[in-house]
Design an enzyme around this catalytic site. Structure first.
Site, PDB file in Angstrom:
ATOM      1  N   HIS A 111     -14.884  -4.794  13.545  1.00 27.25           N
ATOM      2  CA  HIS A 111     -13.660  -5.014  12.652  1.00 27.25           C
ATOM      3  C   HIS A 111     -13.844  -6.170  11.573  1.00 27.25           C
ATOM      4  O   HIS A 111     -14.058  -7.379  12.068  1.00 27.25           O
ATOM      5  CB  HIS A 111     -12.466  -5.347  13.654  1.00 27.25           C
ATOM      6  CG  HIS A 111     -11.284  -5.561  12.989  1.00 27.25           C
ATOM      7  ND1 HIS A 111     -10.411  -4.383  12.846  1.00 27.25           N
ATOM      8  CD2 HIS A 111     -10.570  -6.605  12.526  1.00 27.25           C
ATOM      9  CE1 HIS A 111      -9.345  -4.935  12.167  1.00 27.25           C
ATOM     10  NE2 HIS A 111      -9.283  -6.190  11.919  1.00 27.25           N
TER      11      HIS A 111
ATOM     12  N   ASP B 276       2.657  -3.138  17.549  1.00 28.51           N
ATOM     13  CA  ASP B 276       1.894  -3.970  16.542  1.00 28.51           C
ATOM     14  C   ASP B 276       2.333  -3.407  15.384  1.00 28.51           C
ATOM     15  O   ASP B 276       2.462  -4.261  14.155  1.00 28.51           O
ATOM     16  CB  ASP B 276       0.231  -4.197  16.805  1.00 28.51           C
ATOM     17  CG  ASP B 276      -0.288  -4.658  15.434  1.00 28.51           C
ATOM     18  OD1 ASP B 276      -0.006  -5.834  15.130  1.00 28.51           O
ATOM     19  OD2 ASP B 276      -0.965  -3.974  14.495  1.00 28.51           O
TER      20      ASP B 276
ATOM     21  N   ARG C  64       6.386  -8.440   9.697  1.00 26.94           N
ATOM     22  CA  ARG C  64       5.633  -9.833   9.191  1.00 26.94           C
ATOM     23  C   ARG C  64       5.552  -9.870   7.702  1.00 26.94           C
ATOM     24  O   ARG C  64       5.439 -10.648   7.002  1.00 26.94           O
ATOM     25  CB  ARG C  64       4.686 -10.310   9.982  1.00 26.94           C
ATOM     26  CG  ARG C  64       4.490 -10.426  11.494  1.00 26.94           C
ATOM     27  CD  ARG C  64       3.314 -10.469  12.204  1.00 26.94           C
ATOM     28  NE  ARG C  64       2.433 -11.345  11.799  1.00 26.94           N
ATOM     29  CZ  ARG C  64       1.106 -10.600  11.910  1.00 26.94           C
ATOM     30  NH1 ARG C  64       0.598  -9.669  12.496  1.00 26.94           N
ATOM     31  NH2 ARG C  64       0.256 -11.710  11.439  1.00 26.94           N
TER      32      ARG C  64
ATOM     33  N   SER D 234      -2.433  -9.126  16.682  1.00 28.94           N
ATOM     34  CA  SER D 234      -2.415  -7.914  16.162  1.00 28.94           C
ATOM     35  C   SER D 234      -3.753  -7.207  16.184  1.00 28.94           C
ATOM     36  O   SER D 234      -3.738  -5.886  16.246  1.00 28.94           O
ATOM     37  CB  SER D 234      -1.741  -8.231  14.667  1.00 28.94           C
ATOM     38  OG  SER D 234      -2.269  -7.072  13.732  1.00 28.94           O
TER      39      SER D 234
ATOM     40  N   LYS E 234      -4.971  -3.645  18.899  1.00 25.39           N
ATOM     41  CA  LYS E 234      -5.403  -2.109  18.168  1.00 25.39           C
ATOM     42  C   LYS E 234      -6.871  -2.082  18.832  1.00 25.39           C
ATOM     43  O   LYS E 234      -7.317  -0.794  18.961  1.00 25.39           O
ATOM     44  CB  LYS E 234      -5.369  -2.156  16.647  1.00 25.39           C
ATOM     45  CG  LYS E 234      -3.963  -2.087  16.246  1.00 25.39           C
ATOM     46  CD  LYS E 234      -3.922  -2.401  14.567  1.00 25.39           C
ATOM     47  CE  LYS E 234      -3.931  -3.756  14.192  1.00 25.39           C
ATOM     48  NZ  LYS E 234      -3.469  -4.274  13.057  1.00 25.39           N
TER      49      LYS E 234
HETATM   50  N1  URA Z   1      -5.194  -7.440  10.096  1.00 23.88           N
HETATM   51  C1  URA Z   1      -4.323  -7.059  11.182  1.00 23.88           C
HETATM   52  O1  URA Z   1      -4.561  -5.921  11.712  1.00 23.88           O
HETATM   53  N2  URA Z   1      -3.278  -7.773  11.724  1.00 23.88           N
HETATM   54  C2  URA Z   1      -3.024  -9.144  11.000  1.00 23.88           C
HETATM   55  O2  URA Z   1      -1.935  -9.588  11.357  1.00 23.88           O
HETATM   56  C3  URA Z   1      -3.635  -9.500  10.008  1.00 23.88           C
HETATM   57  C4  URA Z   1      -4.950  -8.572   9.541  1.00 23.88           C
END
Ligand code: URA
Length: 439
Positions: A82, A161, A168, A183, A187
């Site tokens: 990621h 999220d 946010r 966050s 995932k």
């Molecule tokens: N990427 C994400 O998935 N969440 C965040 O809060 C910032 C970047």
């Protein structure tokens, strides 16, 4: 329990209990807690912070707000990577087939670009026919059959999220290390991979502007992943200038194809070898990073990584002829160079401005549902440290609308800093965490 008391407790800098965090996340996900209370709570977290224990509780509560895939039935190791987001970051397009070609399955759910930072799913959609929306059963079937799958994140993974992130984004509460860490990791945990490499970008074109912030984010995400029973490592990589030369969806796919065919920019190849080797080291497939890099370099040279790339893309419906003839990817109508205003050495390139200019051209979106143009973007010809003659092309702009081209040109005027003597370019890689995986 009352939401207002939990907000006040965090506002006053106190540590929330596991039960309070679960109550708040569940209440917001199910619609019992309204947006205005969730926004106040996010701001309190941003200003007051969270302990590692609170952040782990928040992550697990968000991961469990939807379906949690269990990929251990497919293979002992299913790897994911990621990126925290950058400009010109086409790493997944190269690394996923590279690692899978070495025999360890890669199963990944990716996102779309938002703001100046691009997203893998938008890049993949520039390949005609490629299906990004897979059911969980299709995701698992492809992983079993081909050892590689990259799909869009499904809406039933970590839905809490999704709700918090959208809130946010419009309440100036994105830039909080515990909120970003929870966050991302909610995932990743929900998507089921057993080994995860985090590519944490640092610099002007990244969320994390300093190495210290990037290190803190990486260490926190590693601790959360371990608490959830996953193996996690991180690379801290430079994002003061774009990765490689291409910025924009089809242009980046074309660059990734070149790297997979043994060509392409050296920084992209080098970064992909490091990230891929770390993935293999996490799974115990190689003894160390050096052995992993050597193995993956052989996979590139032998054509094995390219073969896996073609298998992957065509298994998801992508047109094989486009991979063999990337000039058949979407093409822009207007192609123009941007000449250097002076001679000298490039001392800095503002990666964020390059990303913003590509959004202006139509390669990215300002708002979640904006359409994007896969053909447009930017190809850099000069990077930090390069000597430039006055009038020489710094980059080429690919556009489909003259007004957008003019706006991008205007934005790019101040993206450069100059030096009369050769500056040293920033390193591509700052650090690997945990450090023992680097040796
Ligand atoms: N990427 C994400 O998935 N969440 C965040 O809060 C910032 C970047």
């Amino acid at each position: 329990m009352r939401a207002v008391d939990i907000i006040a407790k965090k506002r006053d800098g106190l540590e929330l209990s596991t039960a309070e965090i679960e109550f708040f996340v569940r209440g917001y996900a199910e619609g019992h807690i309204p947006d205005y209370q969730a926004a106040a709570w996010c701001m309190a977290v941003l200003l007051r912070g969270m302990s590692a224990r609170e952040t782990t509780d928040l992550t697990l509560a968000m991961a469990r707000s939807g379906k949690v895939l269990d990929l251990r039935a497919v293979a002992e190791w299913v790897l994911d990577k990621h990126s925290t987001g950058g400009v010109g970051d086409k790493t997944t397009l190269v690394v996923a087939p590279l690692v899978a070609s070495a025999g360890v399955p890669v199963g990944k759910m990716s996102g779309r670009g938002l703001g100046f930072s691009g997203g893998t799913i938008d890049k993949l959609e520039s390949i005609p026919g490629y299906r990004v929306a897979l059911s969980h059963a299709q995701f698992i079937r492809q992983l079993r059959e081909h050892g590689i799958v990259v799909a869009a994140q499904s809406a039933d993974l970590a839905p809490a999220d999704g709700k918090f992130y959208a809130l946010r984004d419009v309440t100036a509460t994105v830039e909080s290390i515990p909120l970003i860490a929870s966050s991302i990791m909610s995932k990743k945990i929900a998507a089921g991979a057993t080994g995860i490499v985090l590519d944490v970008k640092v610099g002007r074109g990244a969320f994390m502007k300093t190495l210290e912030m990037a290190r803190e984010l990486a260490q926190l995400m590693i601790a959360i992943g371990q608490a959830a029973g996953r193996r996690v490592a991180a690379v801290l990589a430079d994002m003061n200038q774009p990765l490689g030369q291409a910025v924009g969806n089809a242009l980046e796919v074309h660059e990734a194809i070149r790297v997979l065919r043994g060509e392409g920019p050296a920084d992209v190849r080098d970064h992909c070898l490091t990230v891929g080797a770390l993935m293999l080291a996490l799974a115990g497939h190689v003894a160390n990073l050096e052995a992993g890099r050597a193995l993956l370099a052989r996979q590139l040279e032998s054509g094995a990584a390219w073969h896996t790339f073609v298998t992957w893309i065509t298994a998801q419906g992508g047109a094989a002829t486009v991979l063999e003839h990337p000039e058949r990817l979407p093409q822009a109508a207007l192609i123009e160079p941007l000449p250097a205003p002076r001679a000298g050495y490039l001392a800095a390139i503002d990666a964020q401005v390059i990303g913003q200019a590509s959004v202006v051209l139509g390669a990215g979106r300002e708002k979640k549902d904006d359409p994007i143009d896969h053909a447009v973007g930017i190809v850099l010809h000069k990077k930090i440290g390069d000597a430039v003659e006055r009038g020489e092309a710094l980059l080429t702009l690919y556009a489909n609308h003259a007004d957008r081209l003019a706006a991008a040109r205007e934005l790019l005027r101040d993206a450069w800093q100059w030096s009369d003597s050769p500056p040293s370019p920033p390193p591509h890689l700052y650090e690997i965490i945990p450090a023992e995986l680097a040796t």
